[in-house]
Design a protein around this motif. Structure first.
Motif, PDB file in Angstrom:
ATOM      1  N   PRO A 160     -15.224  -0.070  -0.105  1.00  0.00           N
ATOM      2  CA  PRO A 160     -13.863  -0.328  -0.599  1.00  0.00           C
ATOM      3  C   PRO A 160     -13.422   0.601  -1.724  1.00  0.00           C
ATOM      4  O   PRO A 160     -12.234   0.904  -1.842  1.00  0.00           O
ATOM      5  CB  PRO A 160     -13.929  -1.782  -1.073  1.00  0.00           C
ATOM      6  CG  PRO A 160     -15.373  -2.027  -1.348  1.00  0.00           C
ATOM      7  CD  PRO A 160     -16.117  -1.220  -0.331  1.00  0.00           C
ATOM      8  N   MET A 205      -7.412  -1.066   7.639  1.00  0.00           N
ATOM      9  CA  MET A 205      -8.247  -2.239   7.360  1.00  0.00           C
ATOM     10  C   MET A 205      -8.128  -3.303   8.447  1.00  0.00           C
ATOM     11  O   MET A 205      -8.819  -4.315   8.411  1.00  0.00           O
ATOM     12  CB  MET A 205      -7.887  -2.824   5.994  1.00  0.00           C
ATOM     13  CG  MET A 205      -8.324  -1.951   4.826  1.00  0.00           C
ATOM     14  SD  MET A 205      -8.092  -2.740   3.207  1.00  0.00           S
ATOM     15  CE  MET A 205      -6.333  -2.469   2.951  1.00  0.00           C
ATOM     16  N   THR A 259     -16.514   9.112   5.486  1.00  0.00           N
ATOM     17  CA  THR A 259     -17.133   8.188   4.532  1.00  0.00           C
ATOM     18  C   THR A 259     -17.884   8.938   3.439  1.00  0.00           C
ATOM     19  O   THR A 259     -18.462   8.317   2.541  1.00  0.00           O
ATOM     20  CB  THR A 259     -18.117   7.237   5.245  1.00  0.00           C
ATOM     21  OG1 THR A 259     -19.181   7.998   5.844  1.00  0.00           O
ATOM     22  CG2 THR A 259     -17.402   6.438   6.326  1.00  0.00           C
ATOM     23  N   ALA A 299      -2.742   2.358   5.259  1.00  0.00           N
ATOM     24  CA  ALA A 299      -3.947   1.794   4.643  1.00  0.00           C
ATOM     25  C   ALA A 299      -4.219   0.393   5.173  1.00  0.00           C
ATOM     26  O   ALA A 299      -5.361   0.042   5.503  1.00  0.00           O
ATOM     27  CB  ALA A 299      -3.797   1.770   3.125  1.00  0.00           C
ATOM     28  N   ASN A 340     -14.086   4.076   6.419  1.00  0.00           N
ATOM     29  CA  ASN A 340     -14.695   3.557   5.186  1.00  0.00           C
ATOM     30  C   ASN A 340     -14.736   2.028   5.175  1.00  0.00           C
ATOM     31  O   ASN A 340     -15.634   1.440   4.570  1.00  0.00           O
ATOM     32  CB  ASN A 340     -13.946   4.089   3.968  1.00  0.00           C
ATOM     33  CG  ASN A 340     -14.318   5.526   3.657  1.00  0.00           C
ATOM     34  OD1 ASN A 340     -15.383   5.796   3.111  1.00  0.00           O
ATOM     35  ND2 ASN A 340     -13.452   6.460   4.031  1.00  0.00           N
ATOM     36  N   TYR A 341     -13.778   1.391   5.824  1.00  0.00           N
ATOM     37  CA  TYR A 341     -13.813  -0.064   5.975  1.00  0.00           C
ATOM     38  C   TYR A 341     -15.016  -0.460   6.833  1.00  0.00           C
ATOM     39  O   TYR A 341     -15.740  -1.401   6.516  1.00  0.00           O
ATOM     40  CB  TYR A 341     -12.515  -0.556   6.606  1.00  0.00           C
ATOM     41  CG  TYR A 341     -12.365  -2.058   6.641  1.00  0.00           C
ATOM     42  CD1 TYR A 341     -11.845  -2.744   5.551  1.00  0.00           C
ATOM     43  CD2 TYR A 341     -12.725  -2.779   7.778  1.00  0.00           C
ATOM     44  CE1 TYR A 341     -11.702  -4.132   5.581  1.00  0.00           C
ATOM     45  CE2 TYR A 341     -12.582  -4.158   7.821  1.00  0.00           C
ATOM     46  CZ  TYR A 341     -12.071  -4.830   6.719  1.00  0.00           C
ATOM     47  OH  TYR A 341     -11.928  -6.197   6.752  1.00  0.00           O
ATOM     48  N   TYR A 372      -9.210   7.503   7.715  1.00  0.00           N
ATOM     49  CA  TYR A 372     -10.043   7.477   6.505  1.00  0.00           C
ATOM     50  C   TYR A 372     -10.372   6.040   6.110  1.00  0.00           C
ATOM     51  O   TYR A 372     -11.539   5.687   5.889  1.00  0.00           O
ATOM     52  CB  TYR A 372      -9.299   8.178   5.369  1.00  0.00           C
ATOM     53  CG  TYR A 372      -9.992   8.096   4.027  1.00  0.00           C
ATOM     54  CD1 TYR A 372     -10.911   9.061   3.631  1.00  0.00           C
ATOM     55  CD2 TYR A 372      -9.717   7.039   3.154  1.00  0.00           C
ATOM     56  CE1 TYR A 372     -11.544   8.968   2.398  1.00  0.00           C
ATOM     57  CE2 TYR A 372     -10.343   6.941   1.927  1.00  0.00           C
ATOM     58  CZ  TYR A 372     -11.252   7.911   1.551  1.00  0.00           C
ATOM     59  OH  TYR A 372     -11.888   7.818   0.335  1.00  0.00           O
ATOM     60  N   VAL A 373      -9.357   5.187   6.041  1.00  0.00           N
ATOM     61  CA  VAL A 373      -9.567   3.793   5.644  1.00  0.00           C
ATOM     62  C   VAL A 373     -10.385   3.057   6.703  1.00  0.00           C
ATOM     63  O   VAL A 373     -11.289   2.280   6.375  1.00  0.00           O
ATOM     64  CB  VAL A 373      -8.221   3.083   5.404  1.00  0.00           C
ATOM     65  CG1 VAL A 373      -8.427   1.575   5.206  1.00  0.00           C
ATOM     66  CG2 VAL A 373      -7.521   3.666   4.187  1.00  0.00           C
ATOM     67  N   ILE A 431      -6.942  -5.203  -1.145  1.00  0.00           N
ATOM     68  CA  ILE A 431      -7.992  -4.322  -1.658  1.00  0.00           C
ATOM     69  C   ILE A 431      -8.727  -4.992  -2.807  1.00  0.00           C
ATOM     70  O   ILE A 431      -9.922  -4.754  -3.026  1.00  0.00           O
ATOM     71  CB  ILE A 431      -7.412  -2.949  -2.093  1.00  0.00           C
ATOM     72  CG1 ILE A 431      -8.533  -1.893  -2.190  1.00  0.00           C
ATOM     73  CG2 ILE A 431      -6.657  -3.038  -3.407  1.00  0.00           C
ATOM     74  CD1 ILE A 431      -9.161  -1.548  -0.876  1.00  0.00           C
ATOM     75  N   ILE A 490     -11.901   3.560  -0.375  1.00  0.00           N
ATOM     76  CA  ILE A 490     -10.566   3.257   0.136  1.00  0.00           C
ATOM     77  C   ILE A 490      -9.554   3.348  -0.991  1.00  0.00           C
ATOM     78  O   ILE A 490      -8.502   3.982  -0.859  1.00  0.00           O
ATOM     79  CB  ILE A 490     -10.529   1.860   0.790  1.00  0.00           C
ATOM     80  CG1 ILE A 490     -11.414   1.829   2.039  1.00  0.00           C
ATOM     81  CG2 ILE A 490      -9.084   1.476   1.147  1.00  0.00           C
ATOM     82  CD1 ILE A 490     -11.525   0.466   2.690  1.00  0.00           C
ATOM     83  N   ARG A 491      -9.867   2.704  -2.138  1.00  0.00           N
ATOM     84  CA  ARG A 491      -8.961   2.739  -3.293  1.00  0.00           C
ATOM     85  C   ARG A 491      -8.695   4.179  -3.730  1.00  0.00           C
ATOM     86  O   ARG A 491      -7.547   4.576  -3.959  1.00  0.00           O
ATOM     87  CB  ARG A 491      -9.561   1.965  -4.460  1.00  0.00           C
ATOM     88  CG  ARG A 491      -9.695   0.473  -4.245  1.00  0.00           C
ATOM     89  CD  ARG A 491     -10.099  -0.206  -5.538  1.00  0.00           C
ATOM     90  NE  ARG A 491     -10.420  -1.605  -5.329  1.00  0.00           N
ATOM     91  CZ  ARG A 491     -11.648  -2.076  -5.138  1.00  0.00           C
ATOM     92  NH1 ARG A 491     -12.674  -1.239  -5.119  1.00  0.00           N
ATOM     93  NH2 ARG A 491     -11.859  -3.362  -4.961  1.00  0.00           N
ATOM     94  N   HIS A 527     -16.732  -6.376   6.727  1.00  0.00           N
ATOM     95  CA  HIS A 527     -16.181  -5.353   7.600  1.00  0.00           C
ATOM     96  C   HIS A 527     -16.561  -5.649   9.046  1.00  0.00           C
ATOM     97  O   HIS A 527     -17.398  -6.492   9.311  1.00  0.00           O
ATOM     98  CB  HIS A 527     -16.641  -3.955   7.194  1.00  0.00           C
ATOM     99  CG  HIS A 527     -18.131  -3.755   7.256  1.00  0.00           C
ATOM    100  ND1 HIS A 527     -18.949  -4.150   6.220  1.00  0.00           N
ATOM    101  CD2 HIS A 527     -18.947  -3.227   8.204  1.00  0.00           C
ATOM    102  CE1 HIS A 527     -20.212  -3.831   6.519  1.00  0.00           C
ATOM    103  NE2 HIS A 527     -20.241  -3.294   7.713  1.00  0.00           N
TER     104      HIS A 527
END
Length: 450
Positions: free
Chosen positions: A307, A386, A8, A382, A301-302, A297-298, A442, A310-311, A450
């Protein structure tokens, strides 16, 4: 020493690359299992054995796909809890996932052994290849718990950013597999079943190494308290793991449908198709590794409610994946003939020549569209990170339908080389669907959701 990685914080491209590299090397060694099996079987047992292996290739891939699907789903929740910073709850999820893994292992082993004769009939495995195909598959089915165990342990480690331990496990297991392969086939004369036994033992070794790491890591170690049955968590894990596993099953069924067409084209075509199908694992090694990195990773961070990260991470992963796929494709175009020839015996020159031609043609077609496959993995992973495993299940259904329709048309036309198109068009259909849904999700993602 604790080897977890908080994804994160820091530059996404660097995090993804350094997380994926050990997984990539680990996957290379895991694919070495397959390459060694095929090379030894093709050269040491014969062309019929190679064709027998190919006739049930998708069936055996389904076993791995189920294990990876469920455990990848489990890792999503673990990564999300890690991102939230709720470590006690994370350990409860790890413990409940272990219970589900044990139950699923026994269920798969039992059903697989009981249904195998029927599956061989449905696959239209030629009568002369059926005994060898059955011996190899039954042996691998005995190792189903080992496959589930290793995938569970490695997914737990990946969820908290440890990609180095699975690498170490696969290196050691690959060495064990090579030694046992040679001993079983050439030394003891156990044939195709001996190669399967070697793979099972190697999987046990890999799982054991990862399990020791989990026990040693205070962040991951759970006890009797966490193992007490928690219906809510079990339902949650089942809900997120089932679609991912079902997707792999559906893709496998589509592959088996194609295999039934291939099995009607003769031993030379089957052997060539098999040689390149085994190389498919090498072609997608980097894609799988990036996919695991993206999911972790997603997921983290989720869970942390970021977000924008994530992008940024998915954009970086897309660029990295396409560049990697182009390099791999170039290598295959240049050296593909020599690589595929390693798996094909020359005991029958005419048959070998046909197999080599088929293998290289198939390899070139797949290599040309490799960037599509890599982007498919980016958006699939991805969405999994999520928690949208239901969308990934639908992508598997799309792949299945496309592959099935094209295989049926090719089967009716009798145009053997056209069978390669089934794989490529299936990739394109699934990739487009996943991209559309990723950008929709997204865009709607709220930092507090979350």
């Amino acid at each position: 020493m604790v080897q977890d990685t908080n994804m994160t914080q820091g530059k996404p491209l660097r995090l993804l690359l350094f997380f994926a590299l050990p997984l990539m090397f680990g996957n290379i060694f895991q694919q070495l299992y397959t390459v060694v099996d095929i090379a030894i079987i093709g050269q040491g047992v014969g062309m019929d054995a190679l064709a027998a292996l190919g006739s049930v290739d998708w069936l055996n891939w389904m076993m791995i796909g189920i294990a990876q699907g469920f455990t990848q789903g489990f890792s999503v929740r673990i990564a999300q809890k890690y991102g939230e910073g709720d470590l006690p709850e994370m350990r409860r999820f790890i413990a409940q996932a272990a219970i589900l893994t044990a139950v699923l292992s026994l269920l798969y082993l039992t059903l697989g052994q009981l249904l195998l004769p029927l599956l061989l009939i449905l696959l239209r495995v030629p009568a002369e290849l059926s005994p060898m195909a059955e011996a190899y598959t039954r042996t691998l089915l005995l190792g189903a718990p080992a496959v589930m165990f290793f995938n569970y342990c490695s997914s737990v480690l990946r969820a908290v950013g440890d990609s180095k331990t699975p690498l170490k496990a696969m290196i050691i297991a690959s060495i064990v597999n090579i030694i046992l392969d040679l001993a079983a086939v050439f030394g003891l004369g156990l044939g195709i079943a001996g190669a399967g036994m070697a793979t099972n033992i190697a999987q046990c070794v890999a799982g054991g190494i990862c399990a020791i790491k989990i026990i040693q890591n205070p962040l991951l170690h759970f006890g009797k308290k966490e193992l007490q049955k928690n219906i809510a968590i079990l339902k949650n894990l089942t809900a997120i793991g089932s679609p991912a596993a079902a997707k792999n099953v559906i893709i496998s069924i589509g592959g088996m449908a194609v295999q039934t067409i291939v099995n009607g084209f003769g031993s030379g075509f089957i052997a060539g198709y098999t040689a390149t199908s085994k190389l498919y694992g090498l072609l997608e090694i980097a894609a799988i590794s990036y996919g695991y990195a993206i999911t972790t990773y997603v997921g983290q961070n989720y869970g942390a409610g970021k977000p924008e990260r994530i992008r940024e991470g998915v954009r970086s992963a897309g660029k990295l994946s396409v560049a990697t796929s182009v390099v791999i494709a170039g290598i295959m175009f240049l050296f593909g003939r020599s690589i595929t020839a390693l798996f094909i015996s020359t005991e029958i020159p005419a048959l070998a020549a046909e197999a080599k031609h088929v293998a290289y043609c198939f390899l070139c077609v797949m290599s040309a569209f490799l960037p599509v496959l890599y982007l498919l993995y980016v958006y699939l992973s991805a969405l999994q990170g999520m928690g949208y495993t239901g969308i990934t299940l639908i992508s598997g259904i799309i792949e299945f339908l496309i592959r099935l329709i094209i295989a049926f048309i090719i089967g009716l036309s009798g145009f053997e080389m056209g069978i390669f198109c089934a794989e490529i068009i299936a990739w394109i259909g699934a990739a487009v669907y996943l991209m559309i849904h990723y950008y929709r999700k997204i865009a709607l993602l709220d930092p507090a959701c979350h």
